[in-house]
Scaffold this motif. Structure first.
Motif, PDB file in Angstrom:
ATOM      1  N   VAL A  26       0.842  -1.212   0.000  1.00 17.83           N
ATOM      2  CA  VAL A  26       0.000   0.000   0.000  1.00 17.83           C
ATOM      3  C   VAL A  26       0.874   1.258   0.000  1.00 17.83           C
ATOM      4  O   VAL A  26       0.595   2.220  -0.706  1.00 17.83           O
ATOM      5  CB  VAL A  26      -0.978   0.003   1.202  1.00 17.83           C
ATOM      6  CG1 VAL A  26      -1.780   1.300   1.254  1.00 17.83           C
ATOM      7  CG2 VAL A  26      -1.927  -1.181   1.115  1.00 17.83           C
ATOM      8  N   LEU A  27       1.946   1.233   0.786  1.00 14.44           N
ATOM      9  CA  LEU A  27       2.833   2.404   0.787  1.00 14.44           C
ATOM     10  C   LEU A  27       3.325   2.677  -0.643  1.00 14.44           C
ATOM     11  O   LEU A  27       3.352   3.820  -1.098  1.00 14.44           O
ATOM     12  CB  LEU A  27       4.027   2.179   1.715  1.00 14.44           C
ATOM     13  CG  LEU A  27       3.739   2.195   3.228  1.00 14.44           C
ATOM     14  CD1 LEU A  27       4.973   1.748   4.016  1.00 14.44           C
ATOM     15  CD2 LEU A  27       3.287   3.572   3.709  1.00 14.44           C
ATOM     16  N   ALA A  28       3.688   1.612  -1.345  1.00  9.36           N
ATOM     17  CA  ALA A  28       4.280   1.783  -2.674  1.00  9.36           C
ATOM     18  C   ALA A  28       3.249   2.093  -3.755  1.00  9.36           C
ATOM     19  O   ALA A  28       3.525   2.845  -4.684  1.00  9.36           O
ATOM     20  CB  ALA A  28       5.059   0.525  -3.051  1.00  9.36           C
ATOM     21  N   THR A  29       2.057   1.516  -3.633  1.00  9.32           N
ATOM     22  CA  THR A  29       1.118   1.582  -4.774  1.00  9.32           C
ATOM     23  C   THR A  29      -0.247   2.176  -4.426  1.00  9.32           C
ATOM     24  O   THR A  29      -1.044   2.427  -5.308  1.00  9.32           O
ATOM     25  CB  THR A  29       0.858   0.161  -5.325  1.00  9.32           C
ATOM     26  OG1 THR A  29       0.117  -0.584  -4.335  1.00  9.32           O
ATOM     27  CG2 THR A  29       2.153  -0.573  -5.643  1.00  9.32           C
ATOM     28  N   GLN A  30      -0.528   2.354  -3.165  1.00 13.48           N
ATOM     29  CA  GLN A  30      -1.843   2.786  -2.657  1.00 13.48           C
ATOM     30  C   GLN A  30      -2.950   1.793  -3.042  1.00 13.48           C
ATOM     31  O   GLN A  30      -4.134   2.115  -3.016  1.00 13.48           O
ATOM     32  CB  GLN A  30      -2.168   4.212  -3.143  1.00 13.48           C
ATOM     33  CG  GLN A  30      -3.144   4.980  -2.258  1.00 13.48           C
ATOM     34  CD  GLN A  30      -2.647   5.146  -0.805  1.00 13.48           C
ATOM     35  OE1 GLN A  30      -1.466   5.194  -0.541  1.00 13.48           O
ATOM     36  NE2 GLN A  30      -3.574   5.210   0.109  1.00 13.48           N
ATOM     37  N   CYS A  31      -2.547   0.610  -3.394  1.00 11.23           N
ATOM     38  CA  CYS A  31      -3.514  -0.428  -3.781  1.00 11.23           C
ATOM     39  C   CYS A  31      -3.194  -1.729  -3.058  1.00 11.23           C
ATOM     40  O   CYS A  31      -2.110  -1.904  -2.518  1.00 11.23           O
ATOM     41  CB  CYS A  31      -3.413  -0.715  -5.279  1.00 11.23           C
ATOM     42  SG  CYS A  31      -3.915   0.651  -6.308  1.00 11.23           S
ATOM     43  N   LEU A  32      -4.151  -2.632  -3.086  1.00  6.78           N
ATOM     44  CA  LEU A  32      -3.971  -3.974  -2.530  1.00  6.78           C
ATOM     45  C   LEU A  32      -4.547  -4.987  -3.499  1.00  6.78           C
ATOM     46  O   LEU A  32      -5.537  -4.708  -4.170  1.00  6.78           O
ATOM     47  CB  LEU A  32      -4.789  -4.104  -1.246  1.00  6.78           C
ATOM     48  CG  LEU A  32      -4.123  -3.889   0.087  1.00  6.78           C
ATOM     49  CD1 LEU A  32      -5.134  -4.212   1.179  1.00  6.78           C
ATOM     50  CD2 LEU A  32      -2.902  -4.777   0.247  1.00  6.78           C
ATOM     51  N   ILE A  33      -3.929  -6.160  -3.519  1.00  5.24           N
ATOM     52  CA  ILE A  33      -4.500  -7.239  -4.329  1.00  5.24           C
ATOM     53  C   ILE A  33      -5.397  -8.054  -3.415  1.00  5.24           C
ATOM     54  O   ILE A  33      -4.972  -8.496  -2.352  1.00  5.24           O
ATOM     55  CB  ILE A  33      -3.383  -8.118  -4.916  1.00  5.24           C
ATOM     56  CG1 ILE A  33      -2.520  -7.265  -5.850  1.00  5.24           C
ATOM     57  CG2 ILE A  33      -3.969  -9.315  -5.644  1.00  5.24           C
ATOM     58  CD1 ILE A  33      -1.271  -7.959  -6.336  1.00  5.24           C
ATOM     59  N   THR A  34      -6.637  -8.229  -3.808  1.00  3.78           N
ATOM     60  CA  THR A  34      -7.569  -8.911  -2.905  1.00  3.78           C
ATOM     61  C   THR A  34      -8.650  -9.650  -3.685  1.00  3.78           C
ATOM     62  O   THR A  34      -8.616  -9.724  -4.908  1.00  3.78           O
ATOM     63  CB  THR A  34      -8.167  -7.875  -1.919  1.00  3.78           C
ATOM     64  OG1 THR A  34      -8.894  -8.559  -0.918  1.00  3.78           O
ATOM     65  CG2 THR A  34      -9.064  -6.867  -2.595  1.00  3.78           C
ATOM     66  N   LYS A  35      -9.593 -10.171  -2.934  1.00  5.16           N
ATOM     67  CA  LYS A  35     -10.738 -10.893  -3.520  1.00  5.16           C
ATOM     68  C   LYS A  35     -11.998 -10.381  -2.860  1.00  5.16           C
ATOM     69  O   LYS A  35     -11.932  -9.831  -1.771  1.00  5.16           O
ATOM     70  CB  LYS A  35     -10.617 -12.383  -3.169  1.00  5.16           C
ATOM     71  CG  LYS A  35      -9.564 -13.108  -3.921  1.00  5.16           C
ATOM     72  CD  LYS A  35     -10.249 -13.975  -4.921  1.00  5.16           C
ATOM     73  CE  LYS A  35      -9.289 -14.717  -5.791  1.00  5.16           C
ATOM     74  NZ  LYS A  35      -9.941 -15.437  -6.854  1.00  5.16           N
TER      75      LYS A  35
END
Ligand SMILES: CC(C)[C@H](C(=O)O)[C@@H](O)C(=O)O
Ligand code: SF4
Length: 769
Positions: free
Chosen positions: A164-173
């Motif tokens: 999140v720090l790097a991309t402001q995103c998360l991989i999830t389901k």
């Protein structure tokens, strides 16, 4: 971002849908994160990872940091800096490391000299950082607290913090939808903590696994925001990913004037509230699981065992394990009673207490303190109580309480009045129980050793803990005569929260200091590689037969103070493995041959890895040499964290399949896990069973892919999402002291470090750092 209505959606569906940056065919989703809270325990390794890869923090304006777990709660009058204030070496290192990292990466930080410092889940709402309809994450399982605002808020592990720090995103389901509807009216003396303890008793600690719980019904609607936070806070103890409550007028009222919320009365406030009002579940929305609770069935509740599901009404008795449904449950019950030093049939009201702790992210807000003070006023704590502590959740809560004279009520009764922090909730700081001490606690976990090695914890509401302090034993607050308990205790005592949140955005001086978003200058960190590949794993498998093996048991709190990912193998299952430092328990499986060299763990009990979000749990297993855990089911965060470290957790639901693998483990024979073919085999290559694994996770494991690198390759999509977000929900670009400069699509983020401390004269005081 408001989504056009199509098929009926739940509150969770709406918030989730509005944050999808990208969706793969197999349902893997790249989710945008609006708000990231950071604390000292779960961030050092994440910042180190960023630095090594030459990455920067993408959205410092959406990131807020504080120290809470390790900080002493003693007076800060003589505080010079955190390095000289914290005596314990590892705690100090963790806090100092956070201070170095926030400087290096340009993140706003509330340190010990700032009144806004406090437990991360108290300060987010207090500052208006947490807003309805947002996605909120933190490297901490009780991030679920923020769901009280209609936010999708959940705990993540350290690898995900880095992501999140790097991309402001998360991989999830997508998660399942679960609804807990509480209707009716709460009886006098019954508070929101009783509601959530009762609910967990009903669904069990794995009841919400894989789901997001929406709390609704007339009881929830009538509760104040702080009471709703206590309920959502403990969704994680019910096994859920998150808990949510639909935002309403009570929510909006709470947010008025908060420093980071849209300014009340502005056009932006109107736009925001219009959107927030749309965040109701559609009337015909479908839930995968529905639970109904009648308020009249809830009476003041306490725990008796070492899992939050072990609840009993205060009017009840210590249960008899011999009446439990299965042999495994009977055995677990006997062990719990032995640990807790309790005898079946003892009335709960006769259980004598040594210490009382009122605090933690569940119950340390101003309404909690007001409620406890009502019970305590004019009384003294019982003579057998060795120590009773009140630990406000933040410096601002403390100030507010002092303004109302609550501190005096507590001190006159014999309580200690402390500074803000996690304190005795998990004993990472000097506030701990001694062995066998019994504590009436308003915290959220009663795991073995949670508040100190061999300490005994009974969870309860603030008024019940206050009553225990007065009575010297667990007590029914309704019997304390002067206590005029009212329905919805919190709401009734404090119709409107008056806690100030520090200087408002408009009172703050303009930030004029140059910003430090890109201090880390190494480049070339976007490569999608980095983990060892996982294809075939063959080795000894250690058998375990326990359910609900929590992360506190996998790696106890005292080992969370490291700032490295490695070296934790020696601490794995510490309390079970060693009888005293350096002395092995010969009965524990990993101390026996051939299991000392296990590569696999086979557990026949469900809900492996429940509890905290600490990635230290998979790190410890990994460091010991265990690369795969096989169990009937896993807690969500542990499951996720394992994959991020190149490990494979395998859920085998079918009992016969699992029994076959377990039998090989018991026999001390090698087991083979063939990931490409998704098969578990015996040492001779005969198939024992097949297993499922999500396609994307398998792809990453087999190829040793670092998913931060993969996400960074989606830069165009992320940037486009941010442009759209700036247009549709501009209040989510950092506001107030987090103002995002250069919005409108450009990533020229100018995060504002806290421009001053918040003690005394805000204009004259120096920079926090
Ligand atoms: C330290 C942190 C990882 C942990 C959590 O995630 O819950 C802690 O807050 C706890 O309560 O055990
Ligand atoms: S549960 Fe306890 S240790 Fe964890 S964040 Fe809350 S107060 Fe801190």
């Amino acid at each position: 971002m408001p989504a056009a209505e199509r098929t009926p959606q739940t509150l969770y569906d709406k918030v989730f849908q509005a944050h999808i940056v990208d969706e793969k065919l197999d349902g893997t989703i790249l989710l945008y994160i609006d708000r990231h809270l950071v604390h000292e325990v779960t961030s050092p390794q994440a910042f180190e990872g960023l630095e090594v890869a030459g990455r920067k923090v993408r959205r410092p304006d959406c990131t807020l940091a504080t120290t809470d777990h390790n900080v002493p709660t003693t007076s800060r009058k003589a505080l010079k800096d955190i390095a000289s204030f914290i005596k314990e070496d590892d705690s100090r290192t963790q806090c100092v490391t956070l201070e170095e990292n926030v400087k290096k990466f340009g993140i706003t930080y509330f340190g010990l000299s700032d009144k806004r410092q406090g437990i991360v889940h108290v300060i987010g709402p207090e500052q208006g950082f947490t807003l309805p309809g947002t996605t909120v994450v933190c490297g901490d399982s009780h991030t679920s607290t923020h769901g009280a605002f209609g936010a999708l808020a959940f705990g993540i592990g350290t690898s995900e913090v880095e992501h999140v720090l790097a991309t402001q995103c998360l991989i999830t389901k997508r998660s399942k939808n679960m609804r807990i509807q509480v209707d009716g009216e709460l009886a006098p003396g019954v508070s929101s903590k009783d509601v959530v303890l009762h609910a967990i008793g009903k669904i069990g600690t794995a009841g919400g696994t894989g789901a997001v719980i929406e709390f609704c019904g007339s009881v929830i609607r009538a509760l104040s925001m702080e009471a709703r936070m206590s309920i959502c806070n403990m969704s994680i103890e019910g096994g859920a990913r998150a808990g949510m409550v639909a935002p309403d007028e009570i929510t909006f009222e709470y947010l008025k004037g908060k420093p980071l919320a849209p300014k009340y009365g502005s056009e932006e406030w109107d736009r925001a509230t219009t959107y927030w009002k749309s965040l109701q579940s559609d009337p015909d929305a479908k839930y995968d699981v529905d639970v109904f609770i009648d308020a009249k069935d809830i009476i003041p509740t306490v725990t008796w065992g070492t899992s939050p599901e072990d609840v009993v009404p205060i009017t009840g008795v210590v249960p008899d394990p011999e009446t439990f449904s299965s042999e495994a449950k009977k055995a677990a019950g006997r062990r719990m009673l032995e640990y807790m030093g309790l005898v079946p049939g003892t009335p709960m009201e006769e259980v004598v207490v040594d210490k009382v702790f009122i605090g933690s992210c569940t119950n340390s807000r101003i309404e909690d303190l007001r409620a406890a003070a009502l019970v305590v006023k004019g009384k003294k704590i019982a003579s057998n109580i060795k120590r009773a502590m009140i630990v406000p959740g933040s410096g601002l809560v403390k100030d507010q309480a002092e303004e109302e004279g609550l501190d005096k009520i507590f001190v006159e009764a014999g309580f200690e009045w402390r500074e803000a922090g996690c304190s005795m909730c998990l004993g990472m700081n000097p506030d701990i129980l001694s062995p066998k001490e019994r504590c009436a606690s308003t915290s959220n976990r009663n795991f073995e050793g949670r508040q100190g090695a061999q300490g005994r914890t009974h969870l309860m509401s603030p008024v019940m803990a206050a009553a225990a302090a007065i009575a010297g034993k667990l007590a029914d607050v309704r019997k304390i005569s002067e206590f005029n308990g009212s329905p919805h205790i919190e709401a009734a005592i404090a119709p409107e929260s008056t806690t100030s949140s520090g200087p408002s955005a408009s009172e703050k001086p303009e930030d004029s200091s140059p910003q430090v978003n890109t201090t880390v200058t190494r480049t070339g960190g976007a490569a999608a590689a980095g983990l060892p590949k996982f294809t075939i794993l063959k080795g000894i498998a250690a058998p375990m037969e326990k359910a609900n093996i929590d992360t506190d048991a996998i790696i106890p709190k005292q080992f969370l103070k490291t700032i490295k990912r490695t070296g934790l193998g020696t601490a794995l299952f510490y309390e079970m493995r060693f009888t005293e430092p350096g002395v092995e328990n010969p009965d524990f499986v990993l101390n026996r041959e051939p299991y000392r060299s296990s590569k696999i763990l086979v557990c026949t009990g469900a809900n492996f890895g429940c509890g905290s979000s600490r990635e230290h749990a998979p790190w410890a297993l990994n460091d010991f040499g265990i690369k795969s855990v096989i169990a009937p089911s896993f807690a969500d965060i542990f499951f996720n964290n394992s994959f991020k470290n190149g490990m494979l957790p395998i859920a085998i639901k079918d009992k016969d399949d699992l029994d076959r693998v377990h039998a090989e483990a018991v026999a001390g024979r090698e087991v083979e896990i063939d990931l490409p073919n998704q098969l578990i085999k015996d040492a001779d290559g005969n198939t024992l069973c097949a297993f499922d694994v999500e396609e994307f996770r398998k792809h990453c494991l087999v190829n040793g892919l670092d998913d931060i690198g993969l996400t960074m390759q989606m830069e165009d999509k992320i940037a486009e999402f941010e442009r759209q977000m700036s247009r549709e929900t501009p209040w989510l670009d950092g506001s107030g002291y987090l103002k995002r400069k250069g919005a409108g699509g450009k990533l020229a983020v100018k995060a504002a470090p806290v421009p001053m401390t918040n003690r005394g004269d805000v204009k004259k005081e120096p920079l926090e750092w």
